[in-house]
Design a protein around this motif. Structure first.
Motif, short mmCIF file in Angstrom:
data_model
loop_
_atom_site.label_atom_id
_atom_site.label_comp_id
_atom_site.label_asym_id
_atom_site.label_seq_id
_atom_site.Cartn_x
_atom_site.Cartn_y
_atom_site.Cartn_z
N THR A 23 8.48 47.31 -21.60
CA THR A 23 9.23 46.21 -22.21
C THR A 23 9.34 45.02 -21.27
OG1 THR A 23 11.34 47.08 -21.42
CG2 THR A 23 10.59 47.81 -23.62
N SER A 24 8.78 45.16 -20.05
CA SER A 24 8.81 44.05 -19.09
C SER A 24 7.59 44.13 -18.19
CB SER A 24 10.09 44.12 -18.24
OG SER A 24 10.11 45.27 -17.44
N ALA A 25 7.28 43.00 -17.57
CA ALA A 25 6.11 42.96 -16.68
C ALA A 25 6.33 41.92 -15.60
CB ALA A 25 4.86 42.61 -17.47
N ALA A 26 5.82 42.22 -14.41
CA ALA A 26 5.86 41.26 -13.31
C ALA A 26 4.79 40.20 -13.55
CB ALA A 26 5.62 41.96 -11.98
N VAL A 27 5.17 38.94 -13.49
CA VAL A 27 4.20 37.86 -13.67
C VAL A 27 3.95 37.10 -12.37
CG1 VAL A 27 4.63 37.59 -16.13
CG2 VAL A 27 5.99 36.27 -14.52
N ALA A 28 4.77 37.36 -11.37
CA ALA A 28 4.55 36.81 -10.02
C ALA A 28 5.01 37.87 -9.03
CB ALA A 28 5.34 35.52 -9.81
N ASN A 29 4.16 38.18 -8.08
CA ASN A 29 4.48 39.20 -7.09
C ASN A 29 5.40 38.66 -6.02
OD1 ASN A 29 3.04 41.31 -8.27
ND2 ASN A 29 1.12 40.57 -7.39
N GLU A 30 6.00 39.59 -5.28
CA GLU A 30 6.89 39.19 -4.20
C GLU A 30 6.12 38.42 -3.13
OE1 GLU A 30 7.48 43.53 -2.38
OE2 GLU A 30 7.30 43.31 -4.53
N THR A 31 6.83 37.65 -2.36
CA THR A 31 6.21 36.74 -1.40
C THR A 31 5.87 37.39 -0.07
OG1 THR A 31 8.37 36.09 -0.55
CG2 THR A 31 7.46 34.76 -2.36
N GLY A 32 6.49 38.50 0.24
CA GLY A 32 6.30 39.12 1.55
C GLY A 32 7.34 38.66 2.56
N LEU A 33 8.25 37.81 2.15
CA LEU A 33 9.34 37.36 3.02
C LEU A 33 10.49 38.35 2.89
CD1 LEU A 33 9.34 33.56 2.16
CD2 LEU A 33 8.43 34.64 4.21
N GLY A 34 10.63 39.24 3.82
CA GLY A 34 11.69 40.25 3.75
C GLY A 34 11.22 41.48 2.98
N ASN A 35 12.11 42.45 2.89
CA ASN A 35 11.78 43.72 2.25
C ASN A 35 12.49 43.92 0.91
OD1 ASN A 35 10.19 44.55 4.44
ND2 ASN A 35 12.03 45.14 5.58
N PHE B 88 10.74 39.81 -19.75
CA PHE B 88 11.09 41.00 -20.51
C PHE B 88 11.40 40.70 -21.97
CE2 PHE B 88 14.96 39.58 -18.33
CZ PHE B 88 15.86 39.47 -19.38
N ASP B 89 11.23 41.72 -22.78
CA ASP B 89 11.61 41.76 -24.19
C ASP B 89 12.19 43.16 -24.40
OD1 ASP B 89 11.91 41.52 -26.91
OD2 ASP B 89 9.77 41.63 -27.36
N ASP B 90 13.44 43.35 -23.96
CA ASP B 90 14.06 44.66 -23.86
C ASP B 90 14.96 44.98 -25.05
OD1 ASP B 90 12.88 45.18 -21.40
OD2 ASP B 90 14.54 44.33 -20.27
N PRO B 91 14.96 46.24 -25.48
CA PRO B 91 15.87 46.63 -26.57
C PRO B 91 17.31 46.74 -26.08
CG PRO B 91 14.65 48.54 -25.80
CD PRO B 91 14.11 47.35 -25.05
N MET B 92 18.24 46.39 -26.95
CA MET B 92 19.67 46.51 -26.71
C MET B 92 20.22 47.50 -27.72
SD MET B 92 20.13 44.31 -24.25
CE MET B 92 21.90 44.24 -24.20
#
Length: 187
Positions: free
Chosen positions: A61-73, A82-86
């Protein structure tokens, strides 16, 4: 001549007093007193998020469209749509009463923290319309309050608070939030 000037002055003074009275009554009528303990509408929903992992297209129901930058952990910079059910209860397979559609991104280098902006889209027999929600989700906190900044349909111009509590967390694949929605401005 003096009488004409006096009558005009009295008329202008009376007109000014009526204008002041009207505007003060209008401003008093427009003010609302908000009581934190007595929202005009309150309900609880459960937000279910299943993050796409490359092999679960049918369930995600969701997907990463930009990855983390590598700045920190702490996934700093990662953006999820996301398009999540409620649902009304905490069961993933219960009927959805709304969809949460929007995004969140991780915005802190020193701890897990995300910022949400989404719309709850209702289309059920109970409610029709939308609620717009945004704010910081400080994940380490027991409860987090996000702002409800408007709405449409049954929630026309609504404002209030959505209080998040993490109900379950299963790593990066699935999490469920309990959302206590309290509206303080209802029209």
């Amino acid at each position: 001549m003096r009488n004409i000037v006096a009558h005009k002055s009295c008329f202008l003074l009376l007109l000014l007093l009526l204008l002041l009275l009207f505007t003060s009554q209008f401003s008093l009528a427009a003010k609302k007193t908000l009581n934190r303990d007595r929202p005009c509408k309150r309900f609880v929903l459960y937000y279910h998020d299943i993050l796409f992992g490359g092999d679960d297209v049918a369930n995600a129901t969701s997907a990463a469209v930009a990855n983390e930058t590598g700045l920190g952990n702490f996934k700093f910079g990662k953006l999820i749509v996301f398009d999540d059910p409620m649902t009304k209860d905490n069961h993933l397979l219960s009927p959805a009463v709304a969809r949460a559609q929007g995004f969140y991104f991780y915005d802190m280098k020193s701890d897990y923290n995300s910022w949400f902006a989404y719309t709850l889209v209702f289309n059920s027999t109970e409610h029709k319309g939308t609620l717009n929600i945004m704010g910081a989700d400080i994940m380490a906190a027991q409860t987090r309050d996000l702002s409800i900044v408007g709405g449409t349909g049954d929630f026309f111009m609504a404002r209030g608070i959505a209080t998040f509590v993490t109900d379950t967390f299963q790593g990066a694949k699935y999490f469920r939030l309990k959302m206590d929605i309290k509206l303080y401005e209802c029209y």
